[in-house]
Design a protein around this motif. Structure first.
Motif, PDB file in Angstrom:
ATOM      1  N   GLU A  53      -2.008 -15.317 -13.667  1.00  0.00           N
ATOM      2  CA  GLU A  53      -2.992 -16.270 -14.166  1.00  0.00           C
ATOM      3  C   GLU A  53      -2.739 -16.513 -15.650  1.00  0.00           C
ATOM      4  OE1 GLU A  53      -7.726 -17.250 -13.823  1.00  0.00           O
ATOM      5  OE2 GLU A  53      -7.030 -15.253 -13.280  1.00  0.00           O
ATOM      6  N   TYR A  54      -2.355 -17.748 -15.954  1.00  0.00           N
ATOM      7  CA  TYR A  54      -2.079 -18.158 -17.325  1.00  0.00           C
ATOM      8  C   TYR A  54      -3.350 -18.768 -17.887  1.00  0.00           C
ATOM      9  CZ  TYR A  54       2.620 -17.595 -15.499  1.00  0.00           C
ATOM     10  OH  TYR A  54       3.748 -17.090 -14.915  1.00  0.00           O
ATOM     11  N   LEU A  55      -4.023 -18.050 -18.776  1.00  0.00           N
ATOM     12  CA  LEU A  55      -5.338 -18.466 -19.260  1.00  0.00           C
ATOM     13  C   LEU A  55      -5.274 -19.339 -20.510  1.00  0.00           C
ATOM     14  CD1 LEU A  55      -7.001 -15.013 -18.686  1.00  0.00           C
ATOM     15  CD2 LEU A  55      -7.267 -17.067 -17.280  1.00  0.00           C
ATOM     16  N   GLN A  56      -4.373 -19.008 -21.419  1.00  0.00           N
ATOM     17  CA  GLN A  56      -4.182 -19.776 -22.650  1.00  0.00           C
ATOM     18  C   GLN A  56      -2.716 -19.662 -23.028  1.00  0.00           C
ATOM     19  OE1 GLN A  56      -6.746 -18.787 -25.928  1.00  0.00           O
ATOM     20  NE2 GLN A  56      -8.546 -18.567 -24.639  1.00  0.00           N
ATOM     21  N   PRO A  57      -2.171 -20.681 -23.678  1.00  0.00           N
ATOM     22  CA  PRO A  57      -0.768 -20.579 -24.082  1.00  0.00           C
ATOM     23  C   PRO A  57      -0.584 -19.572 -25.221  1.00  0.00           C
ATOM     24  CG  PRO A  57      -1.722 -22.601 -24.925  1.00  0.00           C
ATOM     25  CD  PRO A  57      -2.760 -21.969 -24.030  1.00  0.00           C
ATOM     26  N   ALA A  58       0.552 -18.933 -25.222  1.00  0.00           N
ATOM     27  CA  ALA A  58       0.970 -18.101 -26.358  1.00  0.00           C
ATOM     28  C   ALA A  58       2.151 -18.815 -27.010  1.00  0.00           C
ATOM     29  CB  ALA A  58       1.351 -16.706 -25.887  1.00  0.00           C
ATOM     30  N   HIS A  59       2.250 -18.678 -28.324  1.00  0.00           N
ATOM     31  CA  HIS A  59       3.204 -19.459 -29.111  1.00  0.00           C
ATOM     32  C   HIS A  59       4.096 -18.572 -29.973  1.00  0.00           C
ATOM     33  CE1 HIS A  59      -0.277 -22.174 -28.383  1.00  0.00           C
ATOM     34  NE2 HIS A  59       0.685 -23.007 -28.076  1.00  0.00           N
ATOM     35  N   LEU A  60       5.070 -19.216 -30.588  1.00  0.00           N
ATOM     36  CA  LEU A  60       5.990 -18.558 -31.506  1.00  0.00           C
ATOM     37  C   LEU A  60       5.219 -17.751 -32.552  1.00  0.00           C
ATOM     38  CD1 LEU A  60       8.976 -18.272 -32.397  1.00  0.00           C
ATOM     39  CD2 LEU A  60       8.582 -20.253 -33.879  1.00  0.00           C
ATOM     40  N   ASP A  61       5.674 -16.533 -32.770  1.00  0.00           N
ATOM     41  CA  ASP A  61       5.125 -15.595 -33.760  1.00  0.00           C
ATOM     42  C   ASP A  61       3.793 -14.970 -33.355  1.00  0.00           C
ATOM     43  OD1 ASP A  61       7.349 -15.916 -35.436  1.00  0.00           O
ATOM     44  OD2 ASP A  61       6.411 -17.616 -36.472  1.00  0.00           O
TER      45      ASP A  61
ATOM     46  N   ILE B 230      -0.792  -7.902 -27.259  1.00  0.00           N
ATOM     47  CA  ILE B 230      -0.931  -6.520 -26.816  1.00  0.00           C
ATOM     48  C   ILE B 230      -0.985  -6.588 -25.298  1.00  0.00           C
ATOM     49  CG2 ILE B 230      -2.258  -4.386 -26.922  1.00  0.00           C
ATOM     50  CD1 ILE B 230      -1.126  -5.199 -29.636  1.00  0.00           C
ATOM     51  N   CYS B 231      -0.017  -5.951 -24.661  1.00  0.00           N
ATOM     52  CA  CYS B 231       0.151  -6.027 -23.212  1.00  0.00           C
ATOM     53  C   CYS B 231      -0.320  -4.713 -22.601  1.00  0.00           C
ATOM     54  CB  CYS B 231       1.615  -6.266 -22.872  1.00  0.00           C
ATOM     55  SG  CYS B 231       2.304  -7.722 -23.701  1.00  0.00           S
ATOM     56  N   ALA B 232      -1.238  -4.821 -21.659  1.00  0.00           N
ATOM     57  CA  ALA B 232      -1.841  -3.636 -21.059  1.00  0.00           C
ATOM     58  C   ALA B 232      -1.603  -3.607 -19.551  1.00  0.00           C
ATOM     59  CB  ALA B 232      -3.347  -3.624 -21.323  1.00  0.00           C
ATOM     60  N   THR B 233      -1.557  -2.387 -19.020  1.00  0.00           N
ATOM     61  CA  THR B 233      -1.485  -2.218 -17.570  1.00  0.00           C
ATOM     62  C   THR B 233      -2.311  -1.011 -17.155  1.00  0.00           C
ATOM     63  OG1 THR B 233      -0.032  -2.149 -15.637  1.00  0.00           O
ATOM     64  CG2 THR B 233       0.622  -0.797 -17.512  1.00  0.00           C
ATOM     65  N   TRP B 234      -2.774  -1.091 -15.922  1.00  0.00           N
ATOM     66  CA  TRP B 234      -3.479   0.002 -15.259  1.00  0.00           C
ATOM     67  C   TRP B 234      -3.036   0.027 -13.799  1.00  0.00           C
ATOM     68  CZ3 TRP B 234      -5.703  -3.975 -17.914  1.00  0.00           C
ATOM     69  CH2 TRP B 234      -6.467  -3.678 -19.041  1.00  0.00           C
ATOM     70  N   ILE B 235      -3.028   1.191 -13.206  1.00  0.00           N
ATOM     71  CA  ILE B 235      -2.903   1.295 -11.751  1.00  0.00           C
ATOM     72  C   ILE B 235      -4.335   1.283 -11.236  1.00  0.00           C
ATOM     73  CG2 ILE B 235      -2.204   2.753  -9.809  1.00  0.00           C
ATOM     74  CD1 ILE B 235       0.063   3.780 -11.675  1.00  0.00           C
ATOM     75  N   ILE B 236      -4.662   0.275 -10.430  1.00  0.00           N
ATOM     76  CA  ILE B 236      -6.057   0.112  -9.995  1.00  0.00           C
ATOM     77  C   ILE B 236      -6.261   0.484  -8.531  1.00  0.00           C
ATOM     78  CG2 ILE B 236      -6.595  -1.590 -11.764  1.00  0.00           C
ATOM     79  CD1 ILE B 236      -6.401  -3.742  -9.498  1.00  0.00           C
ATOM     80  N   ASP B 237      -5.173   0.720  -7.816  1.00  0.00           N
ATOM     81  CA  ASP B 237      -5.287   1.172  -6.430  1.00  0.00           C
ATOM     82  C   ASP B 237      -4.008   1.908  -6.063  1.00  0.00           C
ATOM     83  OD1 ASP B 237      -6.573   1.293  -3.790  1.00  0.00           O
ATOM     84  OD2 ASP B 237      -4.919   0.003  -3.162  1.00  0.00           O
TER      85      ASP B 237
ATOM     86  N   ARG C 174      -1.052  -2.706  -9.527  1.00  0.00           N
ATOM     87  CA  ARG C 174      -1.182  -2.687 -10.983  1.00  0.00           C
ATOM     88  C   ARG C 174      -1.915  -3.936 -11.431  1.00  0.00           C
ATOM     89  NH1 ARG C 174       1.470   0.408 -14.406  1.00  0.00           N
ATOM     90  NH2 ARG C 174       3.090   1.773 -13.589  1.00  0.00           N
ATOM     91  N   GLN C 175      -2.736  -3.770 -12.437  1.00  0.00           N
ATOM     92  CA  GLN C 175      -3.365  -4.895 -13.105  1.00  0.00           C
ATOM     93  C   GLN C 175      -2.758  -4.981 -14.504  1.00  0.00           C
ATOM     94  OE1 GLN C 175      -7.607  -4.525 -13.820  1.00  0.00           O
ATOM     95  NE2 GLN C 175      -7.853  -6.734 -13.808  1.00  0.00           N
ATOM     96  N   PHE C 176      -2.590  -6.209 -14.985  1.00  0.00           N
ATOM     97  CA  PHE C 176      -2.042  -6.458 -16.313  1.00  0.00           C
ATOM     98  C   PHE C 176      -2.972  -7.408 -17.061  1.00  0.00           C
ATOM     99  CE2 PHE C 176       1.502  -5.728 -13.458  1.00  0.00           C
ATOM    100  CZ  PHE C 176       2.355  -4.890 -14.161  1.00  0.00           C
ATOM    101  N   GLN C 177      -3.029  -7.219 -18.370  1.00  0.00           N
ATOM    102  CA  GLN C 177      -3.803  -8.109 -19.235  1.00  0.00           C
ATOM    103  C   GLN C 177      -3.090  -8.190 -20.579  1.00  0.00           C
ATOM    104  OE1 GLN C 177      -7.776  -6.713 -20.077  1.00  0.00           O
ATOM    105  NE2 GLN C 177      -8.349  -8.563 -21.186  1.00  0.00           N
ATOM    106  N   PHE C 178      -2.813  -9.408 -21.043  1.00  0.00           N
ATOM    107  CA  PHE C 178      -2.148  -9.623 -22.320  1.00  0.00           C
ATOM    108  C   PHE C 178      -3.130 -10.338 -23.250  1.00  0.00           C
ATOM    109  CE2 PHE C 178       2.500 -10.027 -20.578  1.00  0.00           C
ATOM    110  CZ  PHE C 178       2.368  -8.819 -19.923  1.00  0.00           C
ATOM    111  N   ILE C 179      -3.366  -9.742 -24.412  1.00  0.00           N
ATOM    112  CA  ILE C 179      -4.301 -10.299 -25.392  1.00  0.00           C
ATOM    113  C   ILE C 179      -3.544 -10.687 -26.653  1.00  0.00           C
ATOM    114  CG2 ILE C 179      -6.276  -9.782 -26.890  1.00  0.00           C
ATOM    115  CD1 ILE C 179      -7.384  -7.997 -24.690  1.00  0.00           C
TER     116      ILE C 179
ATOM    117  N   THR D   8      -7.738 -13.061 -24.236  1.00  0.00           N
ATOM    118  CA  THR D   8      -6.782 -12.833 -23.161  1.00  0.00           C
ATOM    119  C   THR D   8      -6.051 -14.141 -22.887  1.00  0.00           C
ATOM    120  OG1 THR D   8      -8.186 -11.128 -22.193  1.00  0.00           O
ATOM    121  CG2 THR D   8      -6.536 -12.142 -20.740  1.00  0.00           C
ATOM    122  N   VAL D   9      -4.718 -14.070 -22.901  1.00  0.00           N
ATOM    123  CA  VAL D   9      -3.912 -15.263 -22.639  1.00  0.00           C
ATOM    124  C   VAL D   9      -3.271 -15.227 -21.258  1.00  0.00           C
ATOM    125  CG1 VAL D   9      -3.475 -15.726 -25.082  1.00  0.00           C
ATOM    126  CG2 VAL D   9      -1.843 -14.323 -23.786  1.00  0.00           C
ATOM    127  N   PHE D  10      -3.175 -14.023 -20.670  1.00  0.00           N
ATOM    128  CA  PHE D  10      -2.471 -13.880 -19.395  1.00  0.00           C
ATOM    129  C   PHE D  10      -3.009 -12.657 -18.672  1.00  0.00           C
ATOM    130  CE2 PHE D  10       1.104 -11.861 -17.101  1.00  0.00           C
ATOM    131  CZ  PHE D  10       1.484 -12.886 -16.262  1.00  0.00           C
TER     132      PHE D  10
END
Length: 150
Positions: free
Chosen positions: A72-80, A84-91, A100-105, A112-114
């Motif tokens: 799920e692409y929530l917002q674009p991320a740009h140059l520079d 912060i990329c996170a992961t959890w094992i959720i099941d 695994r769940q992932f969240q990039f802020i 959250t952008v992704f």
């Protein structure tokens, strides 16, 4: 810094990703392939931090392979941008699969952008046939499983 970000779940495993020109597509946003590559790097780094390395997979002739990605692409991320990329094992069923769940802020926006969720299936490395998880996988991945919402 990562402790104060709006994480979906508690105690994320995180890595920092600095966006460079090589990560961009023709829209000057982070390319889909770059996100997938970062998911793979993050998942391996987390597995390594839990005590499982590829050599351990080889020793027991097992691997966790991707069955399904949900991206799920929530917002674009740009140059520079710094993400912060996170992961959890959720099941983890301690048999054949884990999720695994992932969240990039983006640190600049603190948004959250992704997000992604990936289901993995345990297979034999030598045949590719689904096989039960070895005890080492159950111990590491099962113990790392989080389910409470943050």
């Amino acid at each position: 810094m990562s402790d104060s970000l709006p994480w979906r779940r508690p105690a994320p495993f995180t890595q920092t990703w600095q966006i460079t020109q090589a990560h961009l597509d023709h829209y000057n946003h982070v390319n889909n392939v770059a996100y997938l590559s970062q998911l793979e790097k993050l998942a391996w780094a987390h597995s390594n931090a839990l005590g499982l390395r590829f050599e351990d997979y080889q020793a027991c002739d097992r691997a966790m392979v991707i069955r399904r990605h949900e991206l799920e692409y929530l917002q674009p991320a740009h140059l520079d941008d710094t993400l912060i990329c996170a992961t959890w094992i959720i099941d983890c069923d301690n048999k054949l699969s884990l999720t695994r769940q992932f969240q990039f802020i983006c640190t600049r926006r603190e948004k959250t952008v992704f997000e992604a969720q990936t289901r993995f299936i345990c297979v034999s490395l030598s045949t590719g046939v689904p096989k039960r998880m070895p005890q080492a996988f159950k111990t590491c991945y099962g113990a790392a499983c989080v389910s409470e919402q943050a």
